[in-house]
Design a protein around this motif. Structure first.
Motif, short mmCIF file in Angstrom:
data_model
loop_
_atom_site.label_atom_id
_atom_site.label_comp_id
_atom_site.label_asym_id
_atom_site.label_seq_id
_atom_site.Cartn_x
_atom_site.Cartn_y
_atom_site.Cartn_z
N THR A 12 7.62 39.28 25.64
CA THR A 12 7.99 40.84 24.87
C THR A 12 8.33 41.15 23.43
O THR A 12 7.66 41.81 22.69
CB THR A 12 9.98 41.55 25.82
OG1 THR A 12 10.04 40.42 26.92
CG2 THR A 12 10.02 42.73 25.33
N GLU A 13 8.27 40.49 22.84
CA GLU A 13 8.38 39.92 20.98
C GLU A 13 7.56 40.05 20.95
O GLU A 13 6.90 40.68 20.15
CB GLU A 13 9.40 38.95 20.71
CG GLU A 13 10.14 39.42 19.36
CD GLU A 13 10.84 37.91 18.79
OE1 GLU A 13 10.74 37.07 17.85
OE2 GLU A 13 11.73 37.43 19.17
N ALA A 20 14.64 33.09 30.42
CA ALA A 20 15.78 34.24 29.49
C ALA A 20 14.63 34.14 27.98
O ALA A 20 14.14 34.87 28.20
CB ALA A 20 17.08 34.32 29.53
N ALA A 74 12.01 36.73 26.75
CA ALA A 74 12.40 37.66 25.62
C ALA A 74 11.16 37.44 24.53
O ALA A 74 10.50 38.03 23.72
CB ALA A 74 13.75 36.92 24.77
#
Ligand code: PEP
Ligand code: MG
Length: 828
Positions: free
Chosen positions: A510-511, A503, A507
């Motif tokens: 994505t950032e 996870a 994340a």
């Protein structure tokens, strides 16, 4: 004073390895709220700088000093591993004492520990005890420092005495105590150190730690013996100057940068960040294709088949010898040794004898060889000894090579990949391997060897592929299909991430994608600093496709065309026409934007087997770059003609020429004269001509050259390796060949001054231009142009837009005054 509490002691733990043990110690501290969860990474980074093994089965992992901000409350945790943990160098640890210290309070714990260290039986008992009280008593009790007011009583005879104040941040901890003891041992005199009513043998690190001397403590140094006076003076001076510990900033350690990145809690493998980005995919170890499904030729006449077999074995031997030489030149003889073993296999009398016998019985040469090598490989693979079983794979490799030769298939089979996307694991990649990668299926590269300046890294950046290098041979044991996270920014590979880490990685990805998208949107505008200073932002490319990619990424032209990529991955050099077509395709794609064509840069780490250049003992210092071209008009002539024709066909001024690896004014003049002759002959327009600054001699002679060249472009990859005498391909040195070393920066500053004095411009096209930490410094040094791989252009522009020239200049000045690359990195 640090109290060790019951909840900070954990007994009966087990750990897979040292990293696991350190993470467990960190987890105890984090669980008690003493540190941030990322402190474990900091402890691991610290461990890599200086191992924390103290002796008697005890280690004291602690974080980087620069990460003191992660410590919320000073604390000490004790993790007991009764079965022991391998700490490297033959040491086994039973107690990992994790220290989280904001300043120097933990020195008291060290003092307590030395009591334990001096009693190996006690240390051993603590490593096994089932009673936390034993540990609390041993460490807590002994930790009470002697009253600082009580004066130490120097015995008679210690007539040479001097006081000295401890100035290092962390007091007299293990490293400065080691420095003190080492210096003390260089004197014949006996040496005692007094503090707080205690005396310690100055030649014993462990004894010095018992003093529990914090920062600001005034030690009394006493000596007895003929050289006692010199000894106390030297030791007092050493203490006053910090025992190598005073204001020393943490080194740049890529791992330190990594520690600040995503705080994975799983067992990450650390390497060197080689190309940014993050991939989550299954791993796949690099393998080359077996020869395309071979038609098993029907056996001919046995005498003929026997001859074919002998010829194929001889050819295989030749190939392997060339491969061994090539790998040895590139990565060292140790890495090449496997090809020596392969040569022995094709000469193996048993294998060859068995194959001959089968040929005599009527089998074809390839069927016979395949049968005997398969049988041998199976035999080896069934052995319980893992190492021997591994060799079975080598027998199969050799088997396949000879069969491929017998089939008449060409030399280098491509990389075999599964259908699904993968993170490719390899020892290292040849430039042609990386250049030919299918980026739809390869999402990231993880290599055991190599560093941030290797060609794998450069190509990975050009392809926009995340990559981590220097991860160590162990990654090659990761089974194919293992899910993993490859974090190119943090320089880590994390096999089998748990839910939490997956996870986190998702994340972070994505950032990153969001930040990239934002930067891309602004990519087509030129890059001005906040105080309106314009920086030219251009791209490094190798192919016409990359020229188009560069324009799309917002590059304002091409700052470096590595023309050698047109020569790679083939059996002979491209002729003039083919080179012209490629250059023309690039100028078309660039639509009038400048294209700086670097002439052929072969030699050193870039090899073209078909040129059959003589082997050199020192290829990085041999006939390479411009030097080679000047000796080989058959190579240089067609290239210069192709460039001149491309310039003739392109918009005015679009094509510029740059010579690589120039070491002297004469070389430059000779190269320029050759170009001028071709230009005049072909009626091409005048072209700007510049040089790469890669050799220190050219940087120091920049004032002279500035009168003759039109521009300079600093190749920091080579410049760094030559300035620091550290091979950019060296597995152990590549990570230390840091372009932010002040020696490199000073040369860049010098070149900029010399160039500007003559009205010439300076670019940087080495990897340093793409380094986050370097951008402001290079801008501050006055560099006019930065050239990076196409995918890095948007981010570079965004970075420039965040700067102020005035601040950047101040930063550059401070960088030039630094003593080490670590200090430079600590500035930003
Ligand atoms: C350099 O040396 O920095 C450079 C840009 O050239 P290459 O990496 O191709 O040697
Ligand atoms: Mg170079």
């Amino acid at each position: 004073m640090v109290a060790i509490t019951d909840s900070l002691v954990r007994l009966g733990l087990t750990a897979r390895d040292k990293e696991d043990a350190i993470r467990q110690a960190a987890a105890i501290l984090a669980g008690e709220g003493s540190v941030d969860p990322a402190y474990g990474d900091s402890m691991l980074a610290r461990e890599r700088q200086v191992p924390t093994y103290l002796g008697s089965g005890i280690a004291i992992p602690h974080g980087l000093r620069g990460d003191a901000g992660m410590v919320r409350r000073t604390a000490v945790a004790v993790a007991q591993f009764p079965d022991g943990v391998d700490w490297g160098d033959g040491q086994t640890v039973h107690l990992a004492i994790g220290i989280a210290a904001q300043s120097d309070e933990h020195v008291q714990v060290l003092a307590a520990l030395t009591g334990v260290l001096q009693e190996p039986e006690l240390a051993e008992a603590l490593g096994r005890t089932r009673d936390k009280g034993d540990i609390l008593r041993a460490l807590g009790g002994a930790a009470a420092p002697a009253a600082p007011s009580a004066p130490a009583v120097m015995p008679d005879g210690y007539d040479h005495r001097l006081p000295a104040e401890i100035t290092g941040h962390a007091g007299l901890h293990a490293r400065p105590a080691t420095a003190f003891a080492t210096l003390a041992r260089s004197f014949a005199a006996e040496i005692l150190v007094g503090h707080g009513g205690k005396l310690a043998n100055g030649k014993s690190m462990a004894a010095l730690l018992t003093l529990g001397a914090e920062r600001g403590t005034v030690l009394e140094i006493g000596a007895r013996g003929p050289d006692g006076a010199q000894a106390v003076r030297a030791l007092a001076d050493a203490v006053a100057s910090g025992l190598g510990d005073a204001d020393e900033p943490e080194p740049p350690a890529p791992e330190a940068r990594a520690a600040a990145a995503v705080p994975y809690r799983g067992a990450v493998r650390r390497g060197v960040p080689a190309s940014p980005g993050l991939a989550i995919a299954r791993t796949h170890r690099l393998r080359h294709a077996a020869p395309a499904a071979l038609e098993e030729a029907p056996a001919g006449d046995p005498a003929e088949e026997a001859k074919r077999l002998e010829a194929a074995l001889a050819r295989a031997h030749e190939e392997l010898r060339a491969l061994q030489a090539e790998v040895s030149a590139r990565s060292g003889s140790k890495q090449a040794a496997i090809f020596l073993a392969h040569q022995e296999m094709v000469d193996d009398p048993e294998l060859v004898g068995a194959a001959r016998a089968r040929v005599a019985q009527g089998l074809s040469a390839s069927a016979a060889w395949r049968a005997v090598t398969d049988a041998r490989a199976r035999e080896m693979e069934s052995l319980s000894d893992k190492l021997l079983a591994e060799r079975g794979r080598d027998v199969r490799d050799v088997g396949a090579r000879v069969v491929r030769i017998l089939s008449g298939a060409p030399e280098a089979p491509g990389i075999v990949l599964p259908e699904h996307p993968v993170i490719l694991l390899a020892e290292d990649l040849a430039p042609s391997d990386t250049a030919g990668l299918d980026v739809k299926r390869v999402l990231g590269l993880a290599t055991a060897l190599g560093g941030p300046n290797s060609h794998t890294a450069i190509l990975a950046r050009a392809l926009g592929l995340p990559a981590v290098a220097g991860l160590g041979e162990a990654i090659l044991q990761i089974p194919d299909g293992t899910e993993a996270v490859l974090d190119g920014d943090g320089g880590v590979l994390l096999p089998e991430p748990d839910e939490h880490d997956r996870a986190l990685a998702g994340a972070a990805r994505t950032e990153r994608q969001a930040a990239d998208a934002e930067a891309r949107a602004a990519a087509y505008r030129p890059a001005f600093t906040r105080d309106n200073h314009r920086l030219e932002t251009v791209a490094n490319i190798g192919t016409p496709a990359e020229a188009a990619a560069a324009v799309q990424a917002g590059a304002e032209g091409v700052g470096l065309l590595r023309t050698e990529f047109l020569f790679l991955d083939r059996d002979s050099a491209p002729d003039e026409e083919e080179q012209f077509q490629a250059l023309h395709a690039m100028t078309e794609a660039l639509r009038g934007l400048p294209l700086i064509v670097r002439t052929l840069d072969i030699g050193g780490d870039k090899e073209l087997p078909y040129l059959r250049l003589p082997r050199e003992d020192n290829p990085f210092l041999g006939i390479r770059g411009l030097r080679l071209c000047l000796q080989r008009p058959d190579l240089f002539g067609p290239q210069l003609r192709a460039i001149a024709r491309a310039a003739r066909a392109a918009p005015a001024g679009a094509v510029k020429v740059m010579f690589p690896m120039v070491a002297s004014v004469e070389e430059y003049r000779e190269g320029r004269a050759a170009l001028e002759a071709v230009r005049a002959e072909l009626g091409a327009p005048p072209m700007e001509v510049g040089i790469m600054v890669e050799v220190p001699s050219v940087a120091t002679m920049a004032d002279v050259l500035a009168r003759e060249v039109d521009f300079f472009s600093v190749g920091t990859n080579d410049l760094t390796q030559y300035v620091l005498a550290m091979d950019r391909m060296h597995p152990a040195l590549a990570t230390r060949a840091d372009g932010l070393h002040p020696a490199v920066l000073r040369l860049i500053g010098q070149v900029v001054k010399a160039a500007h004095a003559e009205g010439k411009w300076v670019g940087v096209c080495g990897n340093l231009a793409a380094e986050r930490a370097a951008c402001a410094i290079l801008v501050g040094l006055g560099v006019d142009e930065l050239s990076v791989s196409p995918p890095s252009v948007p981010e570079l522009k965004a970075r420039i837009r965040g700067l102020r020239l005035a601040d950047a200049r101040r930063l550059a000045e401070r960088a030039l005054a630094c003593g080490t690359a670590a200090e430079v990195r600590a500035l930003s």
